[in-house]
Design an enzyme around this catalytic site. Structure first.
Site, mmCIF file in Angstrom:
data_model
loop_
_atom_site.group_PDB
_atom_site.id
_atom_site.type_symbol
_atom_site.label_atom_id
_atom_site.label_comp_id
_atom_site.label_asym_id
_atom_site.label_seq_id
_atom_site.Cartn_x
_atom_site.Cartn_y
_atom_site.Cartn_z
ATOM 1 N N ASN A 167 0.842 -1.199 0.000
ATOM 2 C CA ASN A 167 0.000 0.000 0.000
ATOM 3 C C ASN A 167 0.871 1.241 0.000
ATOM 4 O O ASN A 167 1.986 1.246 0.545
ATOM 5 C CB ASN A 167 -0.912 0.023 1.225
ATOM 6 C CG ASN A 167 -1.897 1.190 1.170
ATOM 7 O OD1 ASN A 167 -2.721 1.266 0.271
ATOM 8 N ND2 ASN A 167 -1.802 2.105 2.122
ATOM 9 N N TYR A 171 -0.009 10.456 4.295
ATOM 10 C CA TYR A 171 -0.384 10.854 5.652
ATOM 11 C C TYR A 171 0.615 11.923 6.104
ATOM 12 O O TYR A 171 1.824 11.748 5.951
ATOM 13 C CB TYR A 171 -0.319 9.660 6.618
ATOM 14 C CG TYR A 171 -0.847 8.370 6.038
ATOM 15 C CD1 TYR A 171 -2.179 8.250 5.652
ATOM 16 C CD2 TYR A 171 -0.018 7.263 5.861
ATOM 17 C CE1 TYR A 171 -2.670 7.069 5.114
ATOM 18 C CE2 TYR A 171 -0.498 6.082 5.323
ATOM 19 C CZ TYR A 171 -1.819 5.989 4.950
ATOM 20 O OH TYR A 171 -2.293 4.813 4.406
ATOM 21 N N ARG A 172 0.104 13.007 6.638
ATOM 22 C CA ARG A 172 1.027 14.034 7.099
ATOM 23 C C ARG A 172 1.866 13.499 8.263
ATOM 24 O O ARG A 172 1.416 12.630 9.017
ATOM 25 C CB ARG A 172 0.266 15.285 7.504
ATOM 26 C CG ARG A 172 -0.513 15.142 8.799
ATOM 27 C CD ARG A 172 -1.146 16.460 9.191
ATOM 28 N NE ARG A 172 -1.695 16.417 10.524
ATOM 29 C CZ ARG A 172 -2.981 16.539 10.825
ATOM 30 N NH1 ARG A 172 -3.874 16.687 9.859
ATOM 31 N NH2 ARG A 172 -3.388 16.520 12.075
ATOM 32 N N TRP A 185 -1.774 8.646 10.525
ATOM 33 C CA TRP A 185 -2.660 7.832 9.689
ATOM 34 C C TRP A 185 -3.938 7.557 10.475
ATOM 35 O O TRP A 185 -3.938 6.998 11.553
ATOM 36 C CB TRP A 185 -1.993 6.576 9.160
ATOM 37 C CG TRP A 185 -1.285 5.652 10.105
ATOM 38 C CD1 TRP A 185 -1.514 5.447 11.434
ATOM 39 C CD2 TRP A 185 -0.223 4.764 9.728
ATOM 40 N NE1 TRP A 185 -0.663 4.499 11.930
ATOM 41 C CE2 TRP A 185 0.141 4.051 10.899
ATOM 42 C CE3 TRP A 185 0.440 4.480 8.544
ATOM 43 C CZ2 TRP A 185 1.149 3.093 10.895
ATOM 44 C CZ3 TRP A 185 1.444 3.532 8.551
ATOM 45 C CH2 TRP A 185 1.789 2.861 9.716
ATOM 46 N N ASP A 280 -5.307 22.269 8.138
ATOM 47 C CA ASP A 280 -5.617 21.192 7.201
ATOM 48 C C ASP A 280 -6.463 21.656 6.029
ATOM 49 O O ASP A 280 -6.851 22.818 5.922
ATOM 50 C CB ASP A 280 -6.315 20.049 7.939
ATOM 51 C CG ASP A 280 -5.788 18.700 7.504
ATOM 52 O OD1 ASP A 280 -5.619 18.495 6.291
ATOM 53 O OD2 ASP A 280 -5.528 17.851 8.380
#
Length: 480
Positions: A167, A171-172, A185, A280
């Site tokens: 995968n 994700y920050r 995550w 965000d």
């Protein structure tokens, strides 16, 4: 030939007049982000910052910030064809007999060409063995209220502990030391799922953070592909050619060979730290919350890497255009599951997870609600807050047309569906509880007598065809 790496993307964008170079010195602490936001909001070009204070690496931002740049990056003008390739693969018949197998060889060879292949080395292995330190990377602080510096476009590679399916997720990650990051995550994401499986077995999950790669690989990391589809294979499907990978040095994972930088390490679910706040893509600061720590065990990089980044905030910014490609490329998959769907849109002003609009060819009563439920039951669409269903004659990409349908074909008491206590996006600032809230569905289709609509359906106004044709023929003479 598909674009092979970040350098190839820079060349392609510059040749198309879609990139500008900033040669004066800029600061990764707020200044670069401020510049990028202004450029993004004004629909400006990609920016390559060549002189970053305190660092030798240039920074590339807004590389995907327009539909044209996405077309250049993925080398296609029709994003729906990406999803159609997957649909075609799922519908491929198993050939019977020698003649059938020979006839299928061209299709089978195309599919096989999308698979990744491991090589002994690649550009990302030019420099290995360094003591890994995040101080070497020009990681940005993007908003004044952010808790620190965040990697915002790192592709996090993990492998399912049981199936081995690879995968990639974006994700920050907040920098908390020279060799540690906090991995944001969310529990709905596959990286977190892989970590949870590893935790249940009493272990930690190995992970690699890839910074800069083939554009198709970057897109694949963001795309919510069907469960069980290997993201490296999906990248090959997107670019019509399998990606090349190399083995990491300190962990048992392979990563794209054409990457700029790779951070190797592991996530230990037992080691948690407070992450955030962070400005965000909702336009709000995400409040602090505990997330697991990613510890770096090794680093590979090119001799002269480019640091690829993005900026998020109140829409519409760069991520809107990546989301647009996801919307278009997943339309064939949605149609495969919901054949009555004509078109689909996720308006960028709704930060994509906030609202989805689908038009349908309505054939029976209650069909709009059936489609709503189907969309909410499909992958990451389960987190979508609002779903609006309109008839096929409504343009889902024209919000004015959608509002017209909502106000002329929907009755509030009859056509609004509220679902309580449902999964929501972790970043949703309106949900009463993190990850849990309500959903709203609006049936804005024309109602039928079977649905309790007892009135005569009013006729829509339309121009007289003969008059319209006459005006068309005389249009230039009007001098308008």
């Amino acid at each position: 030939m598909p674009i092979e790496d970040t350098g190839g993307l820079i060349e392609a964008l510059e040749e198309a007049g879609e990139l500008r170079r900033v040669t004066g010195q800029v600061d990764p602490d707020l200044e670069i982000a401020e510049i990028l936001r202004r450029v993004m909001y004004s629909k400006g070009p990609a920016i390559l910052f060549e002189d970053v204070k305190g660092h030798s690496m240039p920074v590339l931002g807004n590389a995907f910030g327009s539909e044209k740049r996405m077309q250049i990056a993925l080398e296609t003008e029709d994003f729906t064809e990406i999803g159609q390739r997957i649909v075609d693969m799922t519908r491929m018949e198993v050939p019977h007999g020698m003649l059938g197998k020979l006839r299928k060889l061209p299709e089978l060879s195309k599919m096989g060409g999308a698979f990744p292949h491991v090589e002994k080395g690649g550009p990302v292995t030019e420099v290995t063995g360094e003591i890994p330190s995040l101080d070497a990377l020009p990681v940005l602080k993007t908003w004044p209220g952010d808790a620190g510096r965040f990697i915002t476009l790192g592709l996090v590679a993990t492998r399912h502990p049981d199936t081995g399916v690879r995968n990639l997720g974006v994700y920050r990650m907040q920098v908390v030391g020279k060799n540690q990051l906090i991995m944001h995550w969310q529990k709905h994401k596959r990286g977190a799922h892989h970590s949870e499986i590893a935790r249940e077995s009493g272990g930690r999950i190995e992970a690699a953070v890839i910074i800069g790669a083939e554009p198709a690989t970057v897109f694949s990391a963001v795309a919510p592909v069907p469960e069980g589809l290997d993201k490296y294979l999906y990248a090959g499907i997107v670019r019509k050619e399998g990606i090349r990978t190399v083995q990491c040095r300190t962990i048992d994972l392979d990563v794209p060979a054409n990457s700029e930088i790779v951070l190797e390490g592991y996530v230990d679910p037992a080691e948690m730290l407070e992450e955030g706040p962070f400005g965000d893509h909702t336009g709000y600061y995400t409040p602090p919350e505990e997330y697991p720590v990613f510890t770096i065990t090794g680093m590979m990089r090119r001799k002269k890497p480019v640091y690829l980044t993005t900026i998020v905030g109140k829409p519409v910014l760069e991520d809107a255009y990546i989301g647009r490609v996801i919307e278009r490329s997943f339309l064939p998959l949605i149609r495969m599951l919901q054949p009555e769907v004509v078109d689909f849109a996720m308006p960028p002003s709704g930060w994509f997870q906030g609202m989805a609009i689908a038009s349908i060819k309505k054939q029976y009563p209650g069909q709009a609600k059936k489609v709503m439920m189907g969309l909410w039951g499909t992958g990451q669409l389960s987190l979508t807050k609002m779903v609006i269903i309109v008839d096929h004659d409504v343009n889902v990409h024209d919000i004015h047309d959608v509002i017209w349908a909502m106000t002329t074909r929907a009755d509030a008491a009859r056509d609004i569906t509220i679902i309580r206590d449902a999964p929501t996006d972790t970043l949703d600032p309106a949900s009463p509880i993190v990850n849990l809230g309500s959903k709203m569905g609006i049936d804005a289709t024309q109602k039928t007598p079977e649905e309790g609509y007892s009135r005569v359906i009013q006729e829509q106004v339309q121009s007289d065809p003969d008059t319209a044709q006459m005006v068309d023929s005389r249009w230039e003479s009007y001098g308008i």
